[in-house]
Design an enzyme around this catalytic site. Structure first.
Site, PDB file in Angstrom:
ATOM      1  CD1 TRP A 355      -1.850 -50.836  12.860  1.00  0.00           C
ATOM      2  CD2 TRP A 355      -1.477 -48.639  12.721  1.00  0.00           C
ATOM      3  NE1 TRP A 355      -0.884 -50.531  13.784  1.00  0.00           N
ATOM      4  CE2 TRP A 355      -0.634 -49.186  13.729  1.00  0.00           C
ATOM      5  CE3 TRP A 355      -1.415 -47.276  12.460  1.00  0.00           C
ATOM      6  CZ2 TRP A 355       0.264 -48.411  14.458  1.00  0.00           C
ATOM      7  CZ3 TRP A 355      -0.523 -46.507  13.196  1.00  0.00           C
ATOM      8  CH2 TRP A 355       0.298 -47.069  14.179  1.00  0.00           C
ATOM      9  CG  ASP A 356       0.449 -54.067  10.856  1.00  0.00           C
ATOM     10  OD1 ASP A 356      -0.347 -53.474  11.606  1.00  0.00           O
ATOM     11  OD2 ASP A 356       1.129 -55.032  11.234  1.00  0.00           O
ATOM     12  CD  GLU A 498      -1.936 -52.481  19.792  1.00  0.00           C
ATOM     13  OE1 GLU A 498      -2.674 -52.506  18.790  1.00  0.00           O
ATOM     14  OE2 GLU A 498      -1.036 -53.323  19.994  1.00  0.00           O
ATOM     15  CD  GLN A 613       2.544 -49.913  18.163  1.00  0.00           C
ATOM     16  OE1 GLN A 613       2.605 -51.075  18.522  1.00  0.00           O
ATOM     17  NE2 GLN A 613       1.843 -49.532  17.120  1.00  0.00           N
TER      18      GLN A 613
END
Length: 780
Positions: A355-356, A498, A613
């Site tokens: 997805w970066d 995550e 994150q």
């Protein structure tokens, strides 16, 4: 030791320098100084070999599976950069003797790598070395190298081996069959290698010109070994004598578009690649370098036009570093290829796309180079084959995008097993490929953003509608009905955080899934009115009439976690706010990412209020129109202290939101930390490759954050808020196909429509129209 102040004159704030050699910390400069052009990626290992080096050469899209139990990855091609140098018959190495004036530099402006030093051998003989290297942006198949050696104090005999070495692997995995090796005319070296599973042919050709005091050295000795072919050169140098070696290499593959055809012929590939080498070799290093530098000026620096005047010059270099890497990591030449999480700089994440790309890299191209953005989204369109396959395999409908993607039709390629569990000693299962599903909505949102910014109707007709509709169909089939609460939910997922696995109703996932279905409804309504023929065609393929009813009925009843009454905090998932809290101070101040797992395993972390994150925070950036400033502030203040930023994606998101919330000093400090992920003093943070998403985040922090450029409800909004010590900022973006140049100071915003086409934008709540140039006063 790194130094960022060595650029002078026209190269001020353009030079990334290493001023001290260490054989124990090679990975950092190998990665951050890597060279590339989107087709090739060449890790910047030194010419002479060292024990802890990693020599990598990648070609985009050439994925191969070493074994049926392995995961597909970008294979490491044969090495062309190693030179086995001997001085008076003894191996040259900076681990021996004395080294002075050592400087290795990457010039971001010219995209050339240089290394210079004076070396005194253990026998007291002093020799001066100068190495140069580039990967051409003008000719994507071309690598240029140059070596100058001068004897300073004594007569010396220098000899070196140079050629093509296919005795390489990906950390032990050998991806190639041994291929044919040839030497033509005692100069032109060719090696063919073919991947074991995907059967892609790679042809590498190289040629050398070796001169001593301007006179070419006589014929070299030719050598071949298993998976290796090379030439040996030797010369005697008196004090003051200078040896010059130029090496030109070309790389071609059967995956290249011009050869990936039904009538493909290896012989033609070999002939074409060799002819390119012959032509390029005749031009010589300097001419090829000038062509390459001209391409960088034309395609990058003069096109993007980003300038910042900061009292801290490192900020300027960091932004240029970001644009350099965004250019060389991106396969702009071929829509069948995506961007790896480590770009083309190392073997980390096996070259896979995450997805970066959509969240952190695409914004740069959407605003700065829409054609490249389109190519990257077409890669995802081609990936619908694999996405539909994954959905079907998991019992769902529509398109369920893989968490990790390689060749677009491959489907899911996430490894199943990862690092060791600190408690059990067993391998940790990687659940992302199974239950980290938000990427499907992230891609749909990127399509919507691209269309909003560019107005590219042709893209939507050919690709975009289908992607949004079929991803919405996946979400409609993925939702689970909770009879007690009379609502749909999304259970057993991993969100962006995550460190929380198998959670129910991750806020990011639920909101983005809802957004995906709402987009599908909106676009279906518009398409019926504006292009009924296209709607009819898609309806035949995707059964849109039935899907539409599903999107509508289910999205209306999907549970979206709301801010708590007492503090406006949105629950990250159903249980996060009930988990225990621990003191995170030492982990927030860690020198190495992931130090938490020296004391806890993932199962234990799953039971604590610890976030890897940005999760809820990034949701409030992507869907900012859905949340009030008060809610954003409450959630930022709650989650940031609990976020370790163990993912490089996180800091830039927090920097943008902090700036929005008036926390300018915090925003700037987070931006600085983001710039230091690769450029900072940490010696091993980039060993496995650069952090591609973080690099995109550097640009985002400056342009979406400090310059305040956003799309809100389909409109362009520019709300600048520069850091206190930035005097001004200038750059060019594209809006609806027109280049628009923005010049921002502490007190003004100047907007220039380069094509003199009228357009509207909003600044701090006021709407303006610009057809040439407009200056607006802003509060300092």
């Amino acid at each position: 030791m790194m130094n960022y102040t060595m650029g002078k004159g026209n190269f001020t704030n353009w030079i990334v320098s290493e001023v001290e050699f260490s054989p124990d910390t090679l990975g950092k400069c190998e990665s951050i100084m890597y060279l590339g052009n989107g087709y090739l990626g060449l890790r910047s290992a030194t010419e002479e070999a060292y024990l802890k080096e990693t020599r990598d050469l990648f070609v985009s899209g050439t994925f191969n599976k070493f074994d049926e139990n392995e995961v597909t990855e970008l294979p490491n091609l044969a090495d062309v950069t190693r030179l086995d140098i001997r001085i008076d018959g003894e191996r040259f190495s900076l681990e021996f003797g004395e080294t002075e004036d050592y400087v290795r530099q990457l010039n971001l402006k010219t995209a050339e790598l240089t290394r210079t030093f004076t070396w005194t051998s253990p026998k007291g003989k002093t020799v001066r070395f100068h190495f140069r290297r580039f990967v051409s942006l003008e000719n994507l198949h071309l690598i240029g190298m140059k070596m100058d050696v001068e004897s300073v104090t004594h007569p010396v005999t220098i000899s070196f081996d140079s050629g093509i070495n296919a005795q390489m692997s990906n950390t032990g995995a050998q991806h190639f069959h041994e291929g044919e090796r040839r030497i033509f005319d005692k100069r032109f070296v060719q090696l063919v290698q073919t991947t074991t599973q995907s059967k892609i042919d790679m042809v590498l050709n190289t040629a050398h010109k070796v001169m001593v005091n301007g006179v070419e050295v006589s014929e070299p000795v030719m050598n071949m070994d298993r998976r290796k072919v090379w030439l040996n050169f030797q010369a005697n140098l008196e004090p003051g004598d200078k040896l010059e070696m130029e090496k030109v290499t070309t790389v071609y593959t059967s995956r290249d578009k011009e050869f990936d055809t039904p009538d493909y012929d290896l012989g033609q590939l070999r002939e074409t690649s060799l002819e390119d080498l012959r032509t390029s070799f005749e031009k010589g290093y300097q001419f090829l370098l000038e062509e390459h530098q001209d391409a960088w000026n034309r395609k990058v620096w003069n096109a993007y036009n980003l300038e910042v005047n900061s009292k801290d010059s490192f900020d300027v270099l960091a932004l240029r570093f970001a644009m350099y890497h965004l250019t060389i990591m991106t396969p702009a030449h071929d829509e069948r290829m995506g961007i790896g999480a480590k770009a083309l700089s190392g073997e980390g994440y096996k070259g896979h796309s995450f997805w970066d790309t959509e969240i952190f890299i695409l914004p740069f191209f959407m605003y700065s180079n829409p054609e490249v953005a389109k190519s990257l989204l077409k890669y995802r369109y081609l990936g619908l084959v694999g996405a539909r396959k994954k959905a079907a395999e998991n019992g769902y409908e529509g398109a369920m995008y893989p968490w990790e993607a390689a060749w677009p039709t491959d489907g899911e390629v996430t490894p199943v097993w990862g690092a060791v569990d600190i408690v059990t000693g067993e391998q940790t299962k990687i659940w992302s490929g199974f239950i980290e599903q938000h990427i499907t909505a992230d891609i749909a949102n990127a399509v919507h953003q691209y269309y909003t910014i560019t107005g590219d109707q042709e893209f939507m007709d050919e690709y975009g509608y289908e992607m949004i509709f079929d991803t919405a169909t996946f979400w409609a089939s993925r939702l689970e009905w909770n009879e007690d609460k009379q609502e749909y939910q999304i259970n057993q997922v991993v969100g962006p955080d995550e460190y929380k696995e198998h959670v129910d109703n991750n806020a990011f996932t639920n909101y983005m899934a809802h957004h995906n279905m709402q987009l599908a409804i909106r676009y279906a309504d518009a398409l019926k009115q504006e292009n009924p023929e296209r709607y009819k065609a898609l309806n035949n393929d995707l059964n849109l009439d039935a899907a539409y009813k599903n999107w509508q009925s289910k999205s209306d009843k999907l549970y979206l976690p709301q801010p708590r009454e007492e503090d406006l905090v949105i629950p990250q998932d159903d249980t996060y706010l009930q988990l225990k809290e621990i003191d995170l101070t030492k982990y927030k101040n860690q020198e190495k990412v992931g130090s938490l797992f020296n004391e806890y395993n993932l199962e234990q972390v799953n039971q604590m209020q610890i976030t890897k994150q940005a999760d809820v925070v990034i949701l409030q950036l992507l869907l900012e129109q859905s949340f009030s400033k008060e809610v954003k502030k409450a959630n930022f203040n709650y989650y940031e202290p609990r976020t370790l930023h163990d993912s490089s994606l996180s800091l830039s998101t927090h920097a943008i939101l902090a700036n929005d919330l008036g926390e300018e000093d915090l925003a700037y400090s987070l931006f600085k930390r983001a710039t230091e992920i690769d450029l900072g003093p940490a010696k091993f943070s980039s060993d496995h490759g650069v952090h591609a998403a973080s690099i995109g985040g550097i640009w985002m922090s400056a342009v979406l954050g400090f310059a305040g450029v956003r799309v809100l409800d389909g409109k362009l909004r520019i709300n600048p808020k520069l850091p206190k010590h930035w005097d001004d900022m200038k750059f060019t973006i594209y809006w609806k196909g027109q280049p628009v140049t923005l010049t921002i100071t502490q007190s003004s915003l100047t907007v220039k429509a380069e094509n003199y086409e009228i357009f509207a934008f909003e600044t701090f709540g006021n709407t303006y129209e610009c057809k040439d140039q407009l200056e607006i006063k802003i509060n300092s």
